[in-house]
Design an enzyme around this catalytic site. Structure first.
Site, PDB file in Angstrom:
ATOM      1  N   CYS A  20       0.813  -1.216   0.000  1.00  0.00           N
ATOM      2  CA  CYS A  20       0.000   0.000   0.000  1.00  0.00           C
ATOM      3  C   CYS A  20       0.851   1.273   0.000  1.00  0.00           C
ATOM      4  O   CYS A  20       0.438   2.294  -0.548  1.00  0.00           O
ATOM      5  CB  CYS A  20      -0.969   0.007   1.185  1.00  0.00           C
ATOM      6  SG  CYS A  20      -0.189  -0.208   2.791  1.00  0.00           S
ATOM      7  N   HIS A 120      -1.407   0.593   6.990  1.00  0.00           N
ATOM      8  CA  HIS A 120      -2.066   0.928   5.724  1.00  0.00           C
ATOM      9  C   HIS A 120      -1.866   2.397   5.367  1.00  0.00           C
ATOM     10  O   HIS A 120      -2.002   3.285   6.208  1.00  0.00           O
ATOM     11  CB  HIS A 120      -3.567   0.613   5.782  1.00  0.00           C
ATOM     12  CG  HIS A 120      -4.238   0.734   4.442  1.00  0.00           C
ATOM     13  ND1 HIS A 120      -3.849  -0.019   3.346  1.00  0.00           N
ATOM     14  CD2 HIS A 120      -5.259   1.524   4.005  1.00  0.00           C
ATOM     15  CE1 HIS A 120      -4.612   0.290   2.309  1.00  0.00           C
ATOM     16  NE2 HIS A 120      -5.464   1.224   2.688  1.00  0.00           N
ATOM     17  N   ASP A 135      -7.544   5.037  -2.364  1.00  0.00           N
ATOM     18  CA  ASP A 135      -7.259   3.900  -1.483  1.00  0.00           C
ATOM     19  C   ASP A 135      -7.138   2.636  -2.335  1.00  0.00           C
ATOM     20  O   ASP A 135      -8.039   2.306  -3.113  1.00  0.00           O
ATOM     21  CB  ASP A 135      -8.387   3.753  -0.456  1.00  0.00           C
ATOM     22  CG  ASP A 135      -8.040   2.807   0.684  1.00  0.00           C
ATOM     23  OD1 ASP A 135      -7.241   1.868   0.467  1.00  0.00           O
ATOM     24  OD2 ASP A 135      -8.558   3.008   1.789  1.00  0.00           O
TER      25      ASP A 135
END
Length: 266
Positions: A20, A120, A135
């Site tokens: 991520c 994250h 995202d």
């Protein structure tokens, strides 16, 4: 009047393994500028510099400490993301700092935010005058209205997310062709296609994600998602730095030059 950047297209990366941080940096830049190998190399260089500064006299013990910039499961520090974006003359600023006060009052005047909680990362980015949530857990960028942007950021802060402002001259065009891209998990979408994908997933603007709840089942799922190549890159970044040539970043392309020693480890 300037034309739309990247021909009006949106660049999005869907979650791959635990990458991520890579997805976050690339969606801030709106192009496949960095790979996990690049960020691991930046983490390695940061660790080397920190050891040089902090190592006590005769300090062999300090060299054995774990990396402070990349964890064994692949979570990168904010310092690594800062270094990656510095290549493109972008500055990362905590949203709660005094210099970011205008952004706290009117976030619409800015261009990008980085959000982080636990392991994250994701970015919220203005592209061609419109705001999107990039995202990587979403199948496509999610459009955010100007009114919703401020409320969404406030809600994230309420849930404990750390938010960083990104300022500088963002690349208007991605100079890297798809064949030269260091990662293969990105996609270019028109705003209409992104909206269509979001609707097909029955996704409307959701409340900000709560802090992740860990369980044995969740940990096992994450373990199953580990990418062998990335683990090798992280392991390489944690090698004895006395045997590793410092990494160099090429400003023209945003790529990280790889030493011969690292090539031999792959």
């Amino acid at each position: 009047m300037e034309g739309a950047s990247n021909g009006g297209m949106l660049y999005h990366e869907v979650q791959e393994s635990k990458l991520c941080a890579v997805h976050c940096v690339n969606t801030v830049l709106q192009g496949p500028f960095f790979s996990e190998i690049d960020l691991a190399a930046l983490a390695s260089d940061l660790d080397r510099r920190e050891r040089q500064v902090m190592m006590p006299q005769g300090g062999g013990d300090f060299l054995s400490q774990e990396s402070h910039n990349v964890s064994l499961d692949g979570d990168f520090s904010i310092q690594v993301l800062e270094k990656a974006l510095e290549v493109w003359d972008l500055q990362v600023i905590p949203l709660n700092s005094p210099v970011a006060e205008p952004a706290q009052i009117d976030p619409e005047l800015e261009n990008a935010f980085i959000c982080h909680l636990q392991d994250h990362w994701f970015c919220i980015r203005k592209v061609n005058g419109e705001w999107y949530n990039f995202d990587s857990l979403y199948a496509a960028p999610q459009h955010l209205s100007k009114f919703y942007l401020s409320a969404y950021l406030d809600s994230l802060k309420g849930f404990g997310w750390s938010i960083f402002l990104v300022r500088g001259n963002f690349p208007r065009e991605c100079p890297i062709s798809s064949s030269e891209a260091p990662s293969g998990y990105g996609q270019w979408l028109s705003p209409e296609d992104a909206e269509r994908i979001i609707k097909s997933c029955n996704t409307t603007q959701p409340p900000p994600p709560p802090p992740p709840q860990r369980s044995d089942q969740t940990d096992q799922t994450l373990a199953d998602m580990e990418d062998e190549d990335f683990n090798a890159a992280v392991a390489a970044s944690l090698m004895d730095f006395a045997a590793v040539t410092p990494q160099a970043v090429t400003p023209q392309t945003g790529e990280v030059a790889t030493s011969q020693a690292e090539k031999e480890t792959r």
